[in-house]
Design a protein around this motif. Structure first.
Motif, PDB file in Angstrom:
ATOM      1  N   ARG A  23      47.998  51.233  39.400  1.00 45.03           N
ATOM      2  CA  ARG A  23      47.492  52.136  40.440  1.00 45.03           C
ATOM      3  C   ARG A  23      45.985  52.362  40.353  1.00 45.03           C
ATOM      4  N   ILE A  24      45.359  51.798  39.345  1.00 44.58           N
ATOM      5  CA  ILE A  24      43.909  51.936  39.167  1.00 44.58           C
ATOM      6  C   ILE A  24      43.236  50.703  39.758  1.00 44.58           C
ATOM      7  N   SER A  25      42.130  50.914  40.443  1.00 42.20           N
ATOM      8  CA  SER A  25      41.454  49.791  41.097  1.00 42.20           C
ATOM      9  C   SER A  25      40.937  48.780  40.072  1.00 42.20           C
ATOM     10  N   ASP A  26      40.831  47.558  40.526  1.00 41.05           N
ATOM     11  CA  ASP A  26      40.331  46.476  39.675  1.00 41.05           C
ATOM     12  C   ASP A  26      38.930  46.788  39.166  1.00 41.05           C
ATOM     13  N   ARG A  27      38.091  47.328  40.027  1.00 41.95           N
ATOM     14  CA  ARG A  27      36.713  47.638  39.633  1.00 41.95           C
ATOM     15  C   ARG A  27      36.677  48.728  38.562  1.00 41.95           C
ATOM     16  N   GLU A  28      37.522  49.747  38.706  1.00 42.32           N
ATOM     17  CA  GLU A  28      37.553  50.808  37.700  1.00 42.32           C
ATOM     18  C   GLU A  28      37.958  50.247  36.339  1.00 42.32           C
ATOM     19  N   ALA A  76      37.631  47.154  35.304  1.00 42.85           N
ATOM     20  CA  ALA A  76      36.524  46.311  34.829  1.00 42.85           C
ATOM     21  C   ALA A  76      35.408  47.171  34.238  1.00 42.85           C
ATOM     22  N   ILE A  77      35.099  48.280  34.879  1.00 40.51           N
ATOM     23  CA  ILE A  77      34.059  49.179  34.357  1.00 40.51           C
ATOM     24  C   ILE A  77      34.490  49.759  33.018  1.00 40.51           C
ATOM     25  N   CYS A  78      35.749  50.143  32.901  1.00 40.83           N
ATOM     26  CA  CYS A  78      36.253  50.697  31.636  1.00 40.83           C
ATOM     27  C   CYS A  78      36.125  49.706  30.488  1.00 40.83           C
ATOM     28  N   ASP A 116      43.169  38.319  37.072  1.00 42.80           N
ATOM     29  CA  ASP A 116      42.145  37.461  37.683  1.00 42.80           C
ATOM     30  C   ASP A 116      41.162  38.268  38.526  1.00 42.80           C
ATOM     31  N   ARG A 117      41.675  39.240  39.269  1.00 40.13           N
ATOM     32  CA  ARG A 117      40.783  40.076  40.098  1.00 40.13           C
ATOM     33  C   ARG A 117      39.866  40.921  39.222  1.00 40.13           C
ATOM     34  N   ILE A 118      40.381  41.419  38.111  1.00 36.61           N
ATOM     35  CA  ILE A 118      39.564  42.214  37.193  1.00 36.61           C
ATOM     36  C   ILE A 118      38.465  41.349  36.586  1.00 36.61           C
ATOM     37  N   LYS A 119      38.807  40.133  36.207  1.00 30.12           N
ATOM     38  CA  LYS A 119      37.800  39.217  35.649  1.00 30.12           C
ATOM     39  C   LYS A 119      36.727  38.891  36.689  1.00 30.12           C
ATOM     40  N   GLN A 120      37.137  38.779  37.936  1.00 26.76           N
ATOM     41  CA  GLN A 120      36.171  38.560  39.013  1.00 26.76           C
ATOM     42  C   GLN A 120      35.247  39.777  39.141  1.00 26.76           C
ATOM     43  N   GLU A 121      35.821  40.974  39.065  1.00 27.52           N
ATOM     44  CA  GLU A 121      35.013  42.205  39.120  1.00 27.52           C
ATOM     45  C   GLU A 121      34.037  42.258  37.949  1.00 27.52           C
ATOM     46  N   GLN A 122      34.462  41.802  36.777  1.00 26.89           N
ATOM     47  CA  GLN A 122      33.563  41.782  35.619  1.00 26.89           C
ATOM     48  C   GLN A 122      32.340  40.911  35.912  1.00 26.89           C
ATOM     49  N   GLY A 123      32.549  39.819  36.612  1.00 28.29           N
ATOM     50  CA  GLY A 123      31.424  38.970  37.009  1.00 28.29           C
ATOM     51  C   GLY A 123      30.474  39.693  37.940  1.00 28.29           C
ATOM     52  N   TYR A 124      31.032  40.455  38.887  1.00 24.90           N
ATOM     53  CA  TYR A 124      30.199  41.233  39.803  1.00 24.90           C
ATOM     54  C   TYR A 124      29.418  42.300  39.048  1.00 24.90           C
ATOM     55  N   LEU A 125      30.073  42.936  38.064  1.00 25.92           N
ATOM     56  CA  LEU A 125      29.426  44.023  37.326  1.00 25.92           C
ATOM     57  C   LEU A 125      28.213  43.536  36.537  1.00 25.92           C
ATOM     58  N   LYS A 126      28.227  42.286  36.137  1.00 26.91           N
ATOM     59  CA  LYS A 126      27.086  41.743  35.388  1.00 26.91           C
ATOM     60  C   LYS A 126      25.816  41.767  36.242  1.00 26.91           C
ATOM     61  N   ARG A 127      25.984  41.690  37.555  1.00 26.55           N
ATOM     62  CA  ARG A 127      24.829  41.703  38.457  1.00 26.55           C
ATOM     63  C   ARG A 127      24.439  43.121  38.866  1.00 26.55           C
ATOM     64  N   LEU A 128      25.345  44.061  38.673  1.00 26.62           N
ATOM     65  CA  LEU A 128      25.051  45.452  39.031  1.00 26.62           C
ATOM     66  C   LEU A 128      24.438  46.168  37.839  1.00 26.62           C
ATOM     67  N   VAL A 151      33.848  56.969  35.338  1.00 24.85           N
ATOM     68  CA  VAL A 151      35.013  56.118  35.588  1.00 24.85           C
ATOM     69  C   VAL A 151      35.988  56.172  34.420  1.00 24.85           C
ATOM     70  N   ILE A 152      35.509  55.958  33.202  1.00 19.98           N
ATOM     71  CA  ILE A 152      36.417  55.880  32.061  1.00 19.98           C
ATOM     72  C   ILE A 152      37.061  57.238  31.772  1.00 19.98           C
ATOM     73  N   ASP A 153      36.325  58.325  31.968  1.00 19.70           N
ATOM     74  CA  ASP A 153      36.918  59.648  31.764  1.00 19.70           C
ATOM     75  C   ASP A 153      38.057  59.897  32.751  1.00 19.70           C
ATOM     76  N   ASP A 154      37.901  59.418  33.976  1.00 20.57           N
ATOM     77  CA  ASP A 154      38.946  59.559  34.981  1.00 20.57           C
ATOM     78  C   ASP A 154      40.182  58.743  34.595  1.00 20.57           C
ATOM     79  N   VAL A 155      39.975  57.528  34.118  1.00 19.64           N
ATOM     80  CA  VAL A 155      41.091  56.670  33.699  1.00 19.64           C
ATOM     81  C   VAL A 155      41.795  57.278  32.484  1.00 19.64           C
TER      82      VAL A 155
END
Length: 97
Positions: free
Chosen positions: A26-31, A33-35, A57-69, A79-83
């Motif tokens: 129920r937690i988003s892929d991006r959340e 990945a950030i955690c 696979d979607r989480i790993k893709q988000e990890q790639g995006y996070l490297k650019r952010l 994010v991690i406190d919410d999770v």
């Protein structure tokens, strides 16, 4: 002092597989990945083991995006406190990007 990534990893190890899986689904892929920004490779592998391959696979893709952010530590903590709250059985609000 426990860091948030250690707290999250401990919760993953203490919970039942089905409960952890239900919460993580129920937690988003991006959340997720950030955690995992400060996770060890072992903790990352363990977290992903709860999830189906498609979500992994979607989480790993988000990890790639996070490297650019430029995710700053306060954003990571939000994010991690919410999770962590959700894994502890409390209702977290979820983060919207």
């Amino acid at each position: 002092m426990n860091t948030p990534d250690k707290v999250l990893a401990d919760l993953l190890h203490k919970g039942t597989h089905a409960n952890i899986q239900n919460i993580l689904m129920r937690i988003s892929d991006r959340e997720i990945a950030i955690c995992m920004l400060y996770f060890s490779e072992m903790d990352e592998t363990f977290l992903l083991s709860f999830l189906p391959t498609v979500k992994q696979d979607r989480i790993k893709q988000e990890q790639g995006y996070l490297k650019r952010l430029n995710i700053r530590y306060p954003q990571y903590r939000t994010v991690i406190d919410d999770v962590i709250l959700r894994l502890q059985g409390m209702s977290g609000g979820g983060i919207r990007s």
